[in-house]
Design an enzyme around this catalytic site. Structure first.
Site, PDB file in Angstrom:
ATOM      1  N   CYS A 226       8.394  -3.864  24.954  1.00  0.00           N
ATOM      2  CA  CYS A 226       8.813  -4.835  23.946  1.00  0.00           C
ATOM      3  C   CYS A 226       8.092  -6.159  24.174  1.00  0.00           C
ATOM      4  CB  CYS A 226      10.322  -5.032  24.005  1.00  0.00           C
ATOM      5  SG  CYS A 226      10.907  -6.336  22.913  1.00  0.00           S
TER       6      CYS A 226
ATOM      7  N   CYS B  96      10.258  -9.298  23.550  1.00  0.00           N
ATOM      8  CA  CYS B  96      11.231  -9.572  24.621  1.00  0.00           C
ATOM      9  C   CYS B  96      10.546 -10.145  25.864  1.00  0.00           C
ATOM     10  CB  CYS B  96      11.950  -8.297  25.067  1.00  0.00           C
ATOM     11  SG  CYS B  96      12.447  -7.201  23.759  1.00  0.00           S
ATOM     12  N   ASP B  97       9.387  -9.628  26.213  1.00  0.00           N
ATOM     13  CA  ASP B  97       8.848  -9.891  27.550  1.00  0.00           C
ATOM     14  C   ASP B  97       7.524 -10.652  27.617  1.00  0.00           C
ATOM     15  OD1 ASP B  97      11.015  -8.572  28.645  1.00  0.00           O
ATOM     16  OD2 ASP B  97      10.034  -6.622  28.572  1.00  0.00           O
TER      17      ASP B  97
END
Ligand code: NAP
Length: 314
Positions: free
Chosen positions: A135, A138-139
């Site tokens: 992701c 997200c990261d």
């Protein structure tokens, strides 16, 4: 007496939310069950530029989903946050058992979506959250000014690789062939990106490191040559993002609802599965194009079918 909903929808991605909107608007008593956050895979997509009418520059998946959720809730859809663990859906009343309660409905719409397929190389599981991710939204910020590798050659891999160039010093896309599967318009942007590089005809064989991801072995599938890539000494680590397609979230229905060999659920054009009053919509079903627009369309079709099946007018 326990409430029996007209329709229960499992999954609040674009397919489930569109089904909820149409069911709610048709004044069906509707329960939408989601175990995590709304949006499914779209919740982790940075930019959506191909949903009709969606022309806001830089529109993200979560903001589109937030509007879909608000719209469905406006029409009286009930919500519950629960994980369904078993089902009894062959009879007229469909019963779903969750970790928090039991839910009954006359119709069921399966909108459980799909998840990222693991890269499948040695060491992968060990470094999830320590260098390995699926992701970018997200990261990506964990890899500010570091090197990042993206595995895959489809729309997701190329779009997310471009997103990662906003954070990482250098992004290298590792693809098992020498041409991308991604749409031409996406490819054009990618080839112009000065921070994006390509490692063709290659697959990741192994990931390694001391607690965090520091190296990998990459095999050239044409020559069989194995190259070891190690993190820059000053960086101490790098990132590997996997985007090699999806696996359907259909385990709950294995042995109950018909599926293809990969676990996707076949339906007819009106989203009926092989079980009466059980529908499947979105990425979990067998289809040729998995997009927000096709998931939303599936959801609308299924909800209208439910409405018709309950109505005296048809
Ligand atoms: P995808 O289109 O199935 O592409 C998967 C990619 O991973 C392919 O390039 C494939 O290589 C590669 N791959 C598969 N298995 C592999 C393995 N074991 N090892 C190495 N590489 C492997 O998946 P996706 O990109 O996640 O997209 C899924 C669906 O969502 C598609 O329908 C896509 O169009 C859609 N999507 C659309 C958008 C958009 O329209 N903006 C954005 C994201 C996703 P090969 O090419 O050699 O098969």
């Amino acid at each position: 007496m326990e409430k029996v909903y007209d329709v229960i929808i499992i999954g609040a991605g674009p397919g489930g939310l569109a089904a909820a909107l149409y069911a709610g608007r048709s004044r069906l008593s509707t329960l939408l069950i989601e175990k995590g956050q709304d949006g499914g895979q779209i919740a982790i997509t940075d930019e959506i530029e191909n949903y009709p009418g969606q022309i806001v520059e830089g529109e993200s998946g979560p903001s589109l989903i937030a509007r879909m959720t608000a719209q469905a809730e406006k029409f009286g859809v009930e919500r519950v946050s629960d994980t369904i663990v078993s089902t009894d859906i062959l009879g007229e009343i469909k019963t779903l058992k969750g970790t928090k309660g039991e839910y009954k409905g006359k119709n069921l719409i399966i909108a459980t979506g799909a998840y990222s397929r693991p890269i499948g190389c040695k060491g992968e599981g060990e470094y999830i959250g320590k260098g390995v991710s699926y992701c970018a939204t997200c990261d990506a910020n964990f890899f500010e000014d570091l090197e990042v590798y993206v595995v895959g050659g489809g729309d997701s891999a190329v779009e997310e690789a471009m997103y990662l160039t906003k954070f990482a010093r250098k992004v290298t896309l590792i693809h098992r062939r020498n041409e991308l599967r991604a749409a031409k318009s996406i490819q054009e942007k990618a080839f112009k990106n000065p921070k994006l590089f390509f490692l063709w005809d290659s697959v990741v064989e192994e990931l390694f490191g001391d607690e965090i991801l520091q190296g990998m072995k990459v095999k050239n599938v044409k020559t069989g040559e194995i190259t070891t890539i190690e993190a820059d000494e000053d960086d101490g680590m790098f990132g590997v993002f996997g985007f090699i397609g999806t696996v359907p979230n259909s385990d709950l229905f294995k042995g109950i609802v018909d599926m293809d060999e990969r676990g996707y659920i076949p339906t007819d054009a009106d989203m009926h599965t092989n079980i009466p009053n059980v529908y499947a919509v979105g990425d979990v079903r067998v289809k040729s194009l998995r997009q927000v627009v096709t998931a939303a369309a599936d959801g609308a079709i299924a909800a209208v079918q439910v409405e018709r099946s309950l109505s005296d007018y048809f």
